[in-house]
Design an enzyme around this catalytic site. Structure first.
Site, PDB file in Angstrom:
ATOM      1  N   ASP A   1     -72.492  33.553  -8.217  1.00  0.00           N
ATOM      2  CA  ASP A   1     -72.140  32.900  -6.963  1.00  0.00           C
ATOM      3  C   ASP A   1     -70.613  32.774  -6.957  1.00  0.00           C
ATOM      4  O   ASP A   1     -69.944  33.083  -7.951  1.00  0.00           O
ATOM      5  CB  ASP A   1     -72.811  31.529  -6.871  1.00  0.00           C
ATOM      6  CG  ASP A   1     -73.056  31.093  -5.430  1.00  0.00           C
ATOM      7  OD1 ASP A   1     -72.282  31.528  -4.550  1.00  0.00           O
ATOM      8  OD2 ASP A   1     -73.995  30.325  -5.188  1.00  0.00           O
ATOM      9  N   CYS A   2     -70.034  32.333  -5.863  1.00  0.00           N
ATOM     10  CA  CYS A   2     -68.578  32.319  -5.735  1.00  0.00           C
ATOM     11  C   CYS A   2     -67.948  31.369  -6.758  1.00  0.00           C
ATOM     12  O   CYS A   2     -68.227  30.165  -6.753  1.00  0.00           O
ATOM     13  CB  CYS A   2     -68.174  31.902  -4.325  1.00  0.00           C
ATOM     14  SG  CYS A   2     -66.403  32.042  -4.031  1.00  0.00           S
TER      15      CYS A   2
END
Length: 354
Positions: A273-274
């Site tokens: 994920d970011c």
């Protein structure tokens, strides 16, 4: 009980110890070749089995710098690699249709997944996937961070609007249909958030530990992802922010290699994920666990010399590179790349160079 404080036992506390890549070297590993000139290009790999010997020759052409560049710079894109003729790709969010935080891209806004799942209509969801794939072609977008596949465990789940259902079979069938439709147009789907993402509060601070037994994991929380892989043919997966037990999902060998790849037969790439503002995700452990791509840029979450400079580490980087290239080769990226790249990609490339 709510409000009480508990002290972790020794076994739990041990799970939070600092990871040292040097402690995980395989004495029997063979240093992979790098920088060879075998005359192959990524287009030559299209349609070949994942374990075809030509993949080995192609990967031999890459340098360690090539592999690091690809693995560490996966923020809404995958970078170009001239040594193997790989173009840059554009990968965007999200479950209600293609969305971009960095451009003025306009695209269709679909209903939230819970509304879509309420139709029980897999043909309709397949057609939605096809339309998103068509929009990807029109806007030069090859990857789509969707659909989202976690379970509605509670009415208060922070991402319930992104997830299909409280039922794993319904979630899986809907997700598989959506992935299949988008894939038919050359788009690779990065289904998310793998796995047991159940809360928005503290999920991106490395402190949210999710505890669940294996039966519940397999029967409920993993089932939707499994169907999207086995029936939908997904070649992308996004790891969750939270920890599974004490292990970050993006660093879990049991989740990303033993279950996803060894049991389900997944062939493709896993992305974090970011993580632009996070410090707890360890890139060394990610690549060794089976998480291939860092959703970051400018090498902000770099692998250490214990990975880039060792036999076991380079083999792990080669594996991650193989997974990413396999996903891209079996998409529409090579056709889309013939059109001019969007301006924002040049900006990101310039920032990366600086």
């Amino acid at each position: 009980p709510a409000g009480e404080d508990f002290e972790a036992g020794e076994a739990v506390a041990a799970g939070f110890q600092v990871y040292r890549a040097a402690d995980h070297e395989d004495p029997d590993a063979v240093m992979p070749a790098t920088g060879d000139e075998n005359g192959l290009s990524l287009i030559d790999m299209r349609g070949l089995p994942y374990d075809d010997k030509s993949w080995g020759l192609l990967l031999d052409q890459l340098t360690v710098k090539d592999m690091a560049k690809l693995i560490l710079n996966g923020m809404y894109a995958t970078v170009d690699l001239r040594s193997v003729g790989k173009p840059a790709t554009v990968d965007f969010d999200g479950p209600a249709g293609i969305s971009s935080y960095m451009t003025s891209l306009s695209s269709t806004a679909y209903p939230s997944e819970v509304v879509i799942a309420s139709t029980f209509n897999t043909e309709l969801v397949y057609r939605m996937g096809v339309m998103v794939g068509n929009e990807g072609i029109a806007n030069k977008v090859t990857g789509w961070y969707a659909p989202a596949m976690n379970i509605h465990r509670s009415p208060f789940g922070g991402r319930n609007f992104e997830y299909y259902s409280e039922d794993p079979l319904l979630s899986g069938r809907m997700g598989a249909a959506c992935v299949s439709g988008a894939s038919s147009k050359g788009m690779y789907c990065t289904i998310k958030h793998f796995a047991v993402n159940d809360s928005e509060t503290n999920r991106d601070q490395g402190g949210l530990c999710t505890w669940v037994n294996e039966q519940a994991m397999r029967e409920v929380y993993l089932r939707g992802f499994e169907l999207a892989v086995k029936e939908g043919g997904s070649k992308g997966m996004m790891a969750a922010f939270n920890r599974l037990g004490t292990t970050n999902c993006a660093e879990s060998y049991q989740l990303l290699t033993e279950v996803l790849r060894d049991e389900w037969g997944f062939r493709g790439a896993v992305v974090t994920d970011c993580i632009m503002q996070l410090s707890y995700v360890n890139a060394d452990r990610c690549v060794r666990a089976g998480c291939d791509l860092q959703l970051a840029l400018m090498n902000l979450n770099a692998v250490s010399e214990e990975t880039a400079g060792t036999t076991t580490g380079r083999q792990a980087m080669r594996g991650s590179t193989h997974n990413i290239l396999y996903m891209v080769a079996n998409s529409g990226a090579l056709e889309i790349s013939k059109a001019p790249a969007p301006v924002w990609l040049f900006i990101v490339a310039g920032a990366d160079a600086v």
